[in-house]
Design a protein around this motif. Sequence first.
Motif, short mmCIF file in Angstrom:
data_model
loop_
_atom_site.label_atom_id
_atom_site.label_comp_id
_atom_site.label_asym_id
_atom_site.label_seq_id
_atom_site.Cartn_x
_atom_site.Cartn_y
_atom_site.Cartn_z
N ASP A 157 0.84 -1.19 0.00
CA ASP A 157 0.00 0.00 0.00
C ASP A 157 0.88 1.24 0.00
N ILE A 158 2.07 1.08 0.57
CA ILE A 158 2.99 2.21 0.70
C ILE A 158 4.39 1.76 0.29
N ILE A 159 5.09 2.61 -0.45
CA ILE A 159 6.48 2.33 -0.79
C ILE A 159 7.33 3.41 -0.12
N LYS A 160 8.24 2.99 0.74
CA LYS A 160 9.08 3.96 1.42
C LYS A 160 10.41 4.07 0.70
N LEU A 161 10.63 5.22 0.10
CA LEU A 161 11.87 5.47 -0.63
C LEU A 161 13.02 5.50 0.35
N ASP A 162 14.01 4.69 0.12
CA ASP A 162 15.15 4.67 1.01
C ASP A 162 15.85 6.03 1.03
N MET A 163 16.42 6.34 2.20
CA MET A 163 17.01 7.68 2.33
C MET A 163 18.24 7.88 1.43
N THR A 164 18.81 6.78 0.95
CA THR A 164 19.93 6.96 0.01
C THR A 164 19.43 7.55 -1.32
N LEU A 165 18.14 7.34 -1.61
CA LEU A 165 17.57 7.97 -2.82
C LEU A 165 17.18 9.42 -2.56
N THR A 166 16.76 9.69 -1.33
CA THR A 166 16.36 11.05 -0.97
C THR A 166 17.57 11.99 -0.94
N ARG A 167 18.69 11.42 -0.46
CA ARG A 167 19.86 12.26 -0.25
C ARG A 167 20.29 12.98 -1.52
N ASP A 168 20.33 14.31 -1.44
CA ASP A 168 20.78 15.15 -2.57
C ASP A 168 19.95 14.96 -3.83
N ILE A 169 18.73 14.52 -3.67
CA ILE A 169 17.92 14.25 -4.87
C ILE A 169 17.75 15.53 -5.70
N ASP A 170 17.81 16.68 -5.01
CA ASP A 170 17.64 17.95 -5.74
C ASP A 170 18.79 18.21 -6.71
N GLY A 171 19.96 17.59 -6.44
CA GLY A 171 21.09 17.87 -7.32
C GLY A 171 21.52 16.67 -8.13
N ASP A 172 20.75 15.61 -8.11
CA ASP A 172 21.22 14.37 -8.72
C ASP A 172 20.16 13.77 -9.64
N ARG A 173 20.48 13.83 -10.93
CA ARG A 173 19.54 13.39 -11.95
C ARG A 173 19.19 11.91 -11.83
N ALA A 174 20.21 11.09 -11.55
CA ALA A 174 20.00 9.64 -11.50
C ALA A 174 19.02 9.29 -10.39
N ARG A 175 19.21 9.89 -9.23
CA ARG A 175 18.30 9.63 -8.11
C ARG A 175 16.89 10.10 -8.46
N ARG A 176 16.84 11.27 -9.10
CA ARG A 176 15.52 11.82 -9.45
C ARG A 176 14.78 10.88 -10.40
N SER A 177 15.50 10.35 -11.38
CA SER A 177 14.79 9.51 -12.34
C SER A 177 14.40 8.16 -11.74
N LEU A 178 15.24 7.64 -10.83
CA LEU A 178 14.85 6.39 -10.17
C LEU A 178 13.63 6.62 -9.28
N ALA A 179 13.63 7.73 -8.56
CA ALA A 179 12.48 8.07 -7.73
C ALA A 179 11.23 8.23 -8.62
N ILE B 264 14.43 12.85 4.76
CA ILE B 264 14.51 14.20 4.18
C ILE B 264 15.22 15.12 5.17
N GLU B 265 16.31 15.71 4.72
CA GLU B 265 17.11 16.54 5.63
C GLU B 265 17.17 18.01 5.22
N THR B 266 16.90 18.29 3.95
CA THR B 266 17.03 19.69 3.50
C THR B 266 15.78 20.16 2.76
N GLU B 267 15.62 21.48 2.74
CA GLU B 267 14.50 22.08 1.99
C GLU B 267 14.59 21.69 0.52
N GLY B 268 15.82 21.67 0.01
CA GLY B 268 16.03 21.33 -1.40
C GLY B 268 15.50 19.93 -1.72
N GLU B 269 15.82 18.97 -0.84
CA GLU B 269 15.34 17.60 -1.03
C GLU B 269 13.82 17.58 -1.00
N LEU B 270 13.26 18.28 -0.01
CA LEU B 270 11.81 18.30 0.14
C LEU B 270 11.14 18.87 -1.11
#
Length: 414
Positions: free
Chosen positions: A328-350, A369-375
């Motif tokens: 019912d829920i998929i929890k994105l691992d925090m390694t995908l969240t980390r720097d997602i705002d600056g990382d294309r590969a993570r963004r596309s996997l997400a 989620i640790e930063t406003e940018g990630e959020l």
Amino acid sequence: MPEHARKMVKALTSSGTSGDLVQDALEAIRKHLGMDVAYLSEFVNGRSVFRRVDAPGLEHLIKVGDSQSLEDVYCNHILEGRLPQLIPNTAKEPLARTMPITDAVPIGSHVSIPIRLADGTPYGMFCCLSPKPNETLNDRDLQTMQMFADIAARHVSDEQAAKTAKERTAERIRRVIDEQAFRIAYQPIWNLDPLRPVGMEALCRFDENSGQTPDVRFREADEAGLGAELEMAVIRKALEDLASLPEEIYLSVNASPGAIAGGKFAGMLESLPPKRIVLEITEHARVEDYRTLDRVLAPLRACGLRVAVDDAGAGYASLQHIVQLRPDIIKLDMTLTRDIDGDRARRSLAAALIFFAAETGARIIAEGIETEGELEALMALGVAGGQGYLLGRPAPLAEAIELCAAETGRQARA
Ligand code: G
Ligand code: MN
């Protein structure tokens, strides 16, 4: 090189971790000395217990687990110097001749070395014997025997040390479970747009200043065969807090597939509203048996329990795992969240997981989620929910409730 000599070399050069090392050593030395029986025994409560035996064709006479009273056998006499370690012919040893066992087995020749553990405590005997006398046996044979006995002793010592360490760990973890020697920290889970608390994840914390992370604790418990019990104890304690949570907030608990398949989970939900509980399935090893998992979960899911795949995009939480569990829920691992705002590969996997979630009617929650940018990046991608230090650190229950209430109040005023 004759086969038994090859075995001797193998036994001598083996790493020492193989369970067959002592067995190989027994066979090699027995053949080398031309004897019929070789064994390693342990002294337990006044008896000599055979732990390893090599005696082809004589299995009816001697086998692993058999034991003899130390009163009846040579061991004590050898340990105390009344019989020699090397007896080529028992008929020439007056004490041996008078002992009933000599004729009963019978024992014609006998070579044995006492085994001590690393700390010096007597363990047992490393022994070869034959029904017939063997006058060729000499001091060099005894020296060779001694070498093999040393290997066996080292192996037994290592084994015992490992066993003791394991028992101590098991006792410690048993105490942790029995005394509920852990706390639950709660981390709010948020709907991202609008920002609104929807759930609370229960995270286990062990008190001591051991510096060990909960992960290490759980792995130890697993190795001691107490993993499922510890996980269930943690869930039980968390579920006690469900009644203290605001009505609109669900409780999210973590469990491994093995612990769920253990079958204790369903019973703990009795008299609790399944609709307010999310079960996060944490994957640290490959799931072998989805059918058992499904059998346990299906009736609970039918009553409203929701299932989340934890740590999606990391480790064993593979796509296959997600497909099998139909969460019912998929929890994105925090390694995908980390720097997602600056990382294309993570963004596309997400984005791929978000697409998958939309197609299968699941909800995505981003972890860590640790930063406003990630959020912001996650929200732009359309991630529905999230948690992390930015939105609320894991905290004691009252504090976590307080945090949720404060945010809800702020929203109401705005
Ligand atoms: O296995 P799971 O993903 O449920 O574990 C979550 C762990 O991550 C918890 O131990 C929690 O304390 C920690 N955690 C929670 N939020 C954050 C975060 O924003 N950053 C980091 N680094 N860790 C977090
Ligand atoms: Mn989790």
